[in-house]
Design a protein around this motif. Sequence first.
Motif, mmCIF file in Angstrom:
data_model
loop_
_atom_site.group_PDB
_atom_site.id
_atom_site.type_symbol
_atom_site.label_atom_id
_atom_site.label_comp_id
_atom_site.label_asym_id
_atom_site.label_seq_id
_atom_site.Cartn_x
_atom_site.Cartn_y
_atom_site.Cartn_z
ATOM 1 N N LEU A 10 40.914 36.410 38.460
ATOM 2 C CA LEU A 10 39.730 36.582 39.297
ATOM 3 C C LEU A 10 40.089 36.263 40.738
ATOM 4 O O LEU A 10 40.916 35.376 40.991
ATOM 5 C CB LEU A 10 38.613 35.603 38.928
ATOM 6 C CG LEU A 10 37.924 35.744 37.591
ATOM 7 C CD1 LEU A 10 38.579 34.827 36.591
ATOM 8 C CD2 LEU A 10 36.463 35.379 37.717
ATOM 9 N N GLY A 11 39.443 36.947 41.652
ATOM 10 C CA GLY A 11 39.474 36.576 43.062
ATOM 11 C C GLY A 11 38.096 36.062 43.425
ATOM 12 O O GLY A 11 37.088 36.685 43.087
ATOM 13 N N LEU A 12 38.050 34.912 44.079
ATOM 14 C CA LEU A 12 36.780 34.335 44.498
ATOM 15 C C LEU A 12 36.756 34.242 46.012
ATOM 16 O O LEU A 12 37.696 33.722 46.627
ATOM 17 C CB LEU A 12 36.586 32.937 43.900
ATOM 18 C CG LEU A 12 36.755 32.806 42.382
ATOM 19 C CD1 LEU A 12 36.496 31.369 41.936
ATOM 20 C CD2 LEU A 12 35.838 33.773 41.645
ATOM 21 N N ILE A 55 39.868 33.013 48.231
ATOM 22 C CA ILE A 55 40.076 33.691 49.504
ATOM 23 C C ILE A 55 38.978 33.238 50.459
ATOM 24 O O ILE A 55 37.787 33.405 50.176
ATOM 25 C CB ILE A 55 40.052 35.218 49.306
ATOM 26 C CG1 ILE A 55 41.099 35.598 48.256
ATOM 27 C CG2 ILE A 55 40.303 35.955 50.615
ATOM 28 C CD1 ILE A 55 40.747 36.803 47.452
ATOM 29 N N ALA A 56 39.400 32.660 51.587
ATOM 30 C CA ALA A 56 38.437 32.036 52.498
ATOM 31 C C ALA A 56 37.844 33.082 53.443
ATOM 32 O O ALA A 56 38.138 33.098 54.629
ATOM 33 C CB ALA A 56 39.108 30.911 53.276
ATOM 34 N N ASP A 61 31.189 34.120 46.580
ATOM 35 C CA ASP A 61 30.825 34.975 45.443
ATOM 36 C C ASP A 61 32.117 35.520 44.835
ATOM 37 O O ASP A 61 33.210 35.294 45.366
ATOM 38 C CB ASP A 61 29.921 36.115 45.935
ATOM 39 C CG ASP A 61 29.067 36.728 44.823
ATOM 40 O OD1 ASP A 61 29.313 36.438 43.643
ATOM 41 O OD2 ASP A 61 28.160 37.508 45.162
ATOM 42 N N LEU A 62 31.946 36.265 43.752
ATOM 43 C CA LEU A 62 33.098 36.944 43.146
ATOM 44 C C LEU A 62 33.666 37.961 44.134
ATOM 45 O O LEU A 62 32.911 38.739 44.730
ATOM 46 C CB LEU A 62 32.624 37.668 41.883
ATOM 47 C CG LEU A 62 33.666 38.504 41.142
ATOM 48 C CD1 LEU A 62 34.683 37.605 40.464
ATOM 49 C CD2 LEU A 62 32.978 39.393 40.115
ATOM 50 N N GLU A 99 50.405 41.916 46.445
ATOM 51 C CA GLU A 99 49.459 40.886 46.872
ATOM 52 C C GLU A 99 48.814 40.206 45.661
ATOM 53 O O GLU A 99 48.546 39.008 45.680
ATOM 54 C CB GLU A 99 48.384 41.522 47.772
ATOM 55 C CG GLU A 99 47.501 40.504 48.472
ATOM 56 C CD GLU A 99 46.297 41.123 49.169
ATOM 57 O OE1 GLU A 99 46.273 42.355 49.361
ATOM 58 O OE2 GLU A 99 45.380 40.344 49.520
ATOM 59 N N ARG A 100 48.596 40.965 44.610
ATOM 60 C CA ARG A 100 48.007 40.414 43.374
ATOM 61 C C ARG A 100 49.069 39.828 42.450
ATOM 62 O O ARG A 100 48.749 39.332 41.381
ATOM 63 C CB ARG A 100 47.251 41.505 42.607
ATOM 64 C CG ARG A 100 46.072 42.109 43.335
ATOM 65 C CD ARG A 100 44.892 41.170 43.355
ATOM 66 N NE ARG A 100 43.711 41.879 43.843
ATOM 67 C CZ ARG A 100 43.259 41.807 45.093
ATOM 68 N NH1 ARG A 100 43.875 41.037 45.981
ATOM 69 N NH2 ARG A 100 42.199 42.486 45.464
ATOM 70 N N ARG A 101 50.342 39.953 42.798
ATOM 71 C CA ARG A 101 51.460 39.509 41.954
ATOM 72 C C ARG A 101 51.449 40.252 40.614
ATOM 73 O O ARG A 101 51.547 39.634 39.546
ATOM 74 C CB ARG A 101 51.406 37.993 41.710
ATOM 75 C CG ARG A 101 51.332 37.134 42.965
ATOM 76 C CD ARG A 101 52.504 37.363 43.896
ATOM 77 N NE ARG A 101 52.622 36.348 44.909
ATOM 78 C CZ ARG A 101 51.846 36.239 46.009
ATOM 79 N NH1 ARG A 101 50.878 37.100 46.229
ATOM 80 N NH2 ARG A 101 52.056 35.268 46.873
ATOM 81 N N VAL A 102 51.305 41.589 40.689
ATOM 82 C CA VAL A 102 51.389 42.418 39.481
ATOM 83 C C VAL A 102 52.260 43.638 39.776
ATOM 84 O O VAL A 102 52.524 43.962 40.935
ATOM 85 C CB VAL A 102 49.984 42.877 38.988
ATOM 86 C CG1 VAL A 102 49.106 41.682 38.654
ATOM 87 C CG2 VAL A 102 49.285 43.784 40.020
#
Length: 299
Positions: A10-12, A55-56, A61-62, A99-102
């Motif tokens: 998840l990215g928050l 992530i600031a 939110d999600l 960036e997502r490490r995938v």
Amino acid sequence: MSVVTELGYLGLSVSNLDSWRAYATEIAGMEIVDEGEGDRLYLRMDQWHHRIALIADGQDDLAYLGWRVAGPVEFTALIEKLIAARIAVTVSSDAEAGERRVLGLAKLVDPGGNPTEIFYGPQVDAYKPFHPGRAMFGKFVTGSEGVGHCILRQDDVEAAASFYGLLGLRGSVEYHLQLPNGMVASPYFMHCNERQHSVAFGLGPMEKRINHLMFEYAELDDLGLAHDIVRARQIDVALQLGKHANDQALTFYCANPSGWLWEFGWGARKASAQQEYYTRDIFGHGNEAPGYGMDISLL
Ligand code: MBD
Ligand code: FE
């Protein structure tokens, strides 16, 4: 089979990275990975590079949900299936995947407007032992069951069920809950592996994209320790300790630094091949702090 295998990450979007750093480590026990990017921190729960990116950028939110597929063949097959179903999906660049490490990434939006990602090949730092942010009795339950589960905002439950069905999740309504106004809430729960549900929706209108993220400890004592720390710090508890009827997990729900809920859990049973529904939880889960979208009675 072109189906997702787990809720992988998840990215928050958050406004206060420092409060999040303290909450995630000192209370939940997650490990911080700070790569000096300034605008973000990563939370580690197992051998993966991260399970949660903070992530600031201030939305509290999600930001996105990442659904894993097994590998490149399944990735291509699922994208073709989505295109055939006339769902807009964009395959991301290598830079975005990095960036997502995938290894492979595609982006789309679910019927509720929630940014959704399909990926394969997460970076697993097998050399690096998990080092919890506070002393822990055990580990997090992740592995093939993924991060945990979340309740998402969906205005159209049927549309959401068919979208997640296309991704390969299965499920149904699992509760009929009597509301004070005489109406009945019929929340819908879906799974894609042994975790009893990875996503749920249909609890009514929501201010944010996400109502809660549930994650699970392997040891009961880690849930108890988290609960003691939450009580000592007088953090809002929206639902007290209790046991759900569907996944039979012992859980409590408390506010996170973005003002939505984390559901701390232990002892969930595995997904069943057949669907059932319930009219209430087993015990507990009393309503406490109002205003977090969980004012509904589960008893
Ligand atoms: C859950 O995890 C949940 O959040 C609710 C509201 C009901 C059953 C299981
Ligand atoms: Fe939950």
